[in-house]
Design an enzyme around this catalytic site. Structure first.
Site, mmCIF file in Angstrom:
data_model
loop_
_atom_site.group_PDB
_atom_site.id
_atom_site.type_symbol
_atom_site.label_atom_id
_atom_site.label_comp_id
_atom_site.label_asym_id
_atom_site.label_seq_id
_atom_site.Cartn_x
_atom_site.Cartn_y
_atom_site.Cartn_z
ATOM 1 N N ASP A 15 0.645 -1.133 -0.150
ATOM 2 C CA ASP A 15 0.116 -0.471 0.144
ATOM 3 C C ASP A 15 0.974 1.365 0.212
ATOM 4 O O ASP A 15 1.846 1.676 0.514
ATOM 5 C CB ASP A 15 -0.818 0.090 1.288
ATOM 6 C CG ASP A 15 -1.501 1.403 2.068
ATOM 7 O OD1 ASP A 15 -2.238 1.812 1.069
ATOM 8 O OD2 ASP A 15 -1.521 1.910 2.554
ATOM 9 N N ASP A 17 -0.534 5.084 1.009
ATOM 10 C CA ASP A 17 -0.948 6.382 2.562
ATOM 11 C C ASP A 17 -0.875 5.473 3.480
ATOM 12 O O ASP A 17 -1.684 5.015 3.295
ATOM 13 C CB ASP A 17 -2.224 6.990 1.414
ATOM 14 C CG ASP A 17 -2.065 8.242 0.583
ATOM 15 O OD1 ASP A 17 -0.906 8.900 0.312
ATOM 16 O OD2 ASP A 17 -2.041 7.475 -0.473
ATOM 17 N N LYS A 160 -8.725 -4.249 -3.399
ATOM 18 C CA LYS A 160 -7.384 -4.808 -3.462
ATOM 19 C C LYS A 160 -7.324 -6.003 -4.165
ATOM 20 O O LYS A 160 -6.121 -6.292 -4.876
ATOM 21 C CB LYS A 160 -6.852 -4.016 -2.620
ATOM 22 C CG LYS A 160 -6.058 -2.252 -1.993
ATOM 23 C CD LYS A 160 -5.861 -2.071 -1.159
ATOM 24 C CE LYS A 160 -5.470 -0.400 -1.240
ATOM 25 N NZ LYS A 160 -4.326 0.052 -0.404
ATOM 26 N N ASP A 183 -2.291 -0.852 6.079
ATOM 27 C CA ASP A 183 -2.458 -0.454 7.271
ATOM 28 C C ASP A 183 -3.919 -0.478 7.282
ATOM 29 O O ASP A 183 -4.822 0.252 8.407
ATOM 30 C CB ASP A 183 -1.800 0.922 7.369
ATOM 31 C CG ASP A 183 -2.660 2.264 6.487
ATOM 32 O OD1 ASP A 183 -2.533 1.786 4.901
ATOM 33 O OD2 ASP A 183 -2.567 3.237 6.855
ATOM 34 N N ASP A 187 -6.980 -2.660 2.407
ATOM 35 C CA ASP A 187 -5.785 -3.573 2.782
ATOM 36 C C ASP A 187 -6.167 -5.110 2.704
ATOM 37 O O ASP A 187 -5.685 -5.841 2.788
ATOM 38 C CB ASP A 187 -4.387 -2.797 2.865
ATOM 39 C CG ASP A 187 -3.759 -1.798 2.674
ATOM 40 O OD1 ASP A 187 -3.839 -1.211 1.569
ATOM 41 O OD2 ASP A 187 -3.835 -1.231 3.361
#
Length: 237
Positions: A15, A17, A160, A183, A187
């Protein structure tokens, strides 16, 4: 994607951000990026899987020196080259859902982002549960999720994990060889397609519970901690 012979090749699905950024403004944690570049130089693949546009992820891979493939828009779009995009979502149905929300709920506004090809990105300025109820009442088959960076409207079945599965099929990557690092709640579907998954210190307890391992440090520092923990085990995971 070249194969390595002295160590079993892994594919890191990472990931952006809140994972390799230092702050809410999106500034890259340079030490974390350098560590990911070293993995690439060793022969592993490092693929960014982001809620941002796949073009942003692809550009980061170009300038950051990682594998030049990116999954963006929370799995809705894959960028393989500057003019080679695989669209997995349908932006028209996402725009329709946005209009329904805007007409039935206050403070629903689009977030100014790089152009999207398969999703609509919203400001985090309204009650997500109320919005999801409105979508359900209107029989809209879309997903509304929170990446902590923004709210996202995606086509049903897009996340994702589904986006990265397309990468796995294209490049013959098995789940056993995937290490996912993230995070946020967006995710978690990515964690589910990876044998090894890492939730960073800034992740919620719910997200941490879905990962196979956690670290205490936040964001980029957490990535460094995770890679330190994984280093002795890369040939065994």
């Amino acid at each position: 994607m070249e194969k390595i012979t002295d160590m079993k090749k892994r594919t890191f699905a990472v990931d952006i951000d809140g994972t390799i950024t230092e702050n809410g403004g999106g500034r890259i944690h340079l030490d974390a990026l350098e560590a990911l570049r070293r993995l690439t130089n060793m022969g592993h693949d490092v693929i960014f899987v982001t809620g941002r546009s796949s073009v942003e992820g692809f550009l980061l891979s170009v300038f950051g020196g990682t594998t030049k493939v990116a999954v963006g828009e929370n799995g809705g779009c894959i960028t393989l080259d500057s003019n080679d995009h695989v669209l997995l979502g349908n932006i028209d149905e996402c725009k329709h859902a946005f209009n329904v929300l805007k007409n039935n709920l206050k403070n629903v506004e689009e977030k100014y982002v790089f152009p999207r090809m398969t999703e609509v990105v919203l400001q985090r300025t309204f009650d997500l549960d109320v919005a999801q109820k409105i979508l359900s009442e209107n029989d809209l088959d879309v997903i509304l999720s929170d990446s902590q960076y923004a709210y996202h409207i995606n086509s049903a079945g897009i996340d994702k994990g589904s986006g990265f599965r397309e990468i796995m099929k294209r490049f013959s990557i098995t789940s056993d060889d995937v290490i996912a690092i993230g995070d946020s709640a967006t995710d978690v579907p990515l964690f589910k397609v990876a044998k090894t998954s890492v939730a960073l210190g800034n992740a919620s307890d719910a997200v941490k519970s879905e990962a196979t391992m956690t670290v205490s440090a936040h964001a980029g520092d957490g990535v460094l901690e995770a890679l330190d923990k994984l280093a002795p085990r890369l040939s065994e995971i």
